[in-house]
Design a protein around this motif. Structure first.
Motif: not given
Length: 181
Positions: A79-107
Motif C-alpha cells: 500500500s506504499k509508494m516508495l522510491s527505489n532507494f527506499e524500497l531496496d532498503r526495506v527489501l534488504y530488511e525483509a531478506i535478512n528476516e527471511l534468512y533469520d527464519y531459514s536459520e531458526k527453522y531447519e524444515e
C-alpha cells in the motif's frame, strides 16, 4: 573592418556558440536516458525481489508454526509508494528476516521452493550490485557535467540538478567527508 566582415564574424561566433550549446545539451540528454534506463532495470530487479519475498510468506507459514505476521514489511509495502532507494532498503530488511527464519527453522531449508527463493534472492543481489555500480557511474558523469564550467551554464539554463548516488549520497556529502579526513 567592414560591416560585412563584422556581420560574418558575428554569425560565425553565434554558430559556434549554438553548436557548443547543442553538444552539451545532447550530452545531458544522453545521461538522462541512461539514468532512466538504469532506474528501470533496478526497478525490475526490485520487483523480482518483492515477488520472491511475497511467495516466501506462504511457504514459511505452511512449513513452520510461526504465529502472527511473517515478513510484515512486505505486507506493508503493498500500500506504499516508495522510491527505489527506499524500497531496496526495506527489501534488504525483509531478506535478512527471511534468512533469520531459514536459520531458526531447519524444515525450510529442506523445502525445494524455499531453496529456490533463496537462490533467486542471491541472484538478484548480484544483479543489484552490478546495477548500483552502473547507476552510480552514470550519476558521477552526469553530476560532473552539472558542476564543471562551462557545461554547468547549460545545466543551470535547463534546470538540471545534481542527482544522488544510489546509496543516498550526493556530491556535497563526498566533499564534506573529504574535509573531515
Amino acid at each position: 573592418m567592414s560591416l560585412a566582415m563584422t556581420i560574418l564574424l558575428f554569425c560565425i561566433i553565434v554558430c559556434f556558440v549554438f553548436i557548443w550549446f547543442v553538444n552539451i545539451y545532447n550530452q545531458y540528454q544522453e545521461f538522462i536516458i541512461r539514468i532512466n534506463e538504469a532506474e528501470a532495470n533496478i526497478d525490475s530487479v526490485l520487483r523480482k525481489r518483492f515477488d520472491l519475498l511475497n511467495k516466501s510468506i506462504g511457504i514459511i507459514k505452511s512449513n513452520t508454526k510461526v504465529k502472527g505476521e511473517i515478513l510484515e514489511v512486505i505486507a506493508d509495502l503493498r500500500s506504499k509508494m516508495l522510491s527505489n532507494f527506499e524500497l531496496d532498503r526495506v527489501l534488504y530488511e525483509a531478506i535478512n528476516e527471511l534468512y533469520d527464519y531459514s536459520e531458526k527453522y531447519e524444515e525450510l531449508n529442506q523445502n525445494e521452493e524455499f531453496t529456490k527463493i533463496e537462490l533467486g534472492l542471491n541472484e538478484t543481489e548480484v544483479e543489484m550490485v552490478a546495477l548500483r555500480k552502473y547507476y552510480n557511474n552514470i550519476i558521477t558523469d552526469y553530476n560532473r557535467l552539472t558542476k564543471i564550467f562551462p557545461s554547468n551554464i547549460i545545466g543551470k539554463m535547463c534546470k538540471y540538478k545534481s542527482r544522488t548516488y544510489y546509496d543516498g549520497k550526493n556530491m556535497e556529502d563526498d566533499i564534506v567527508n573529504d574535509f573531515k579526513l
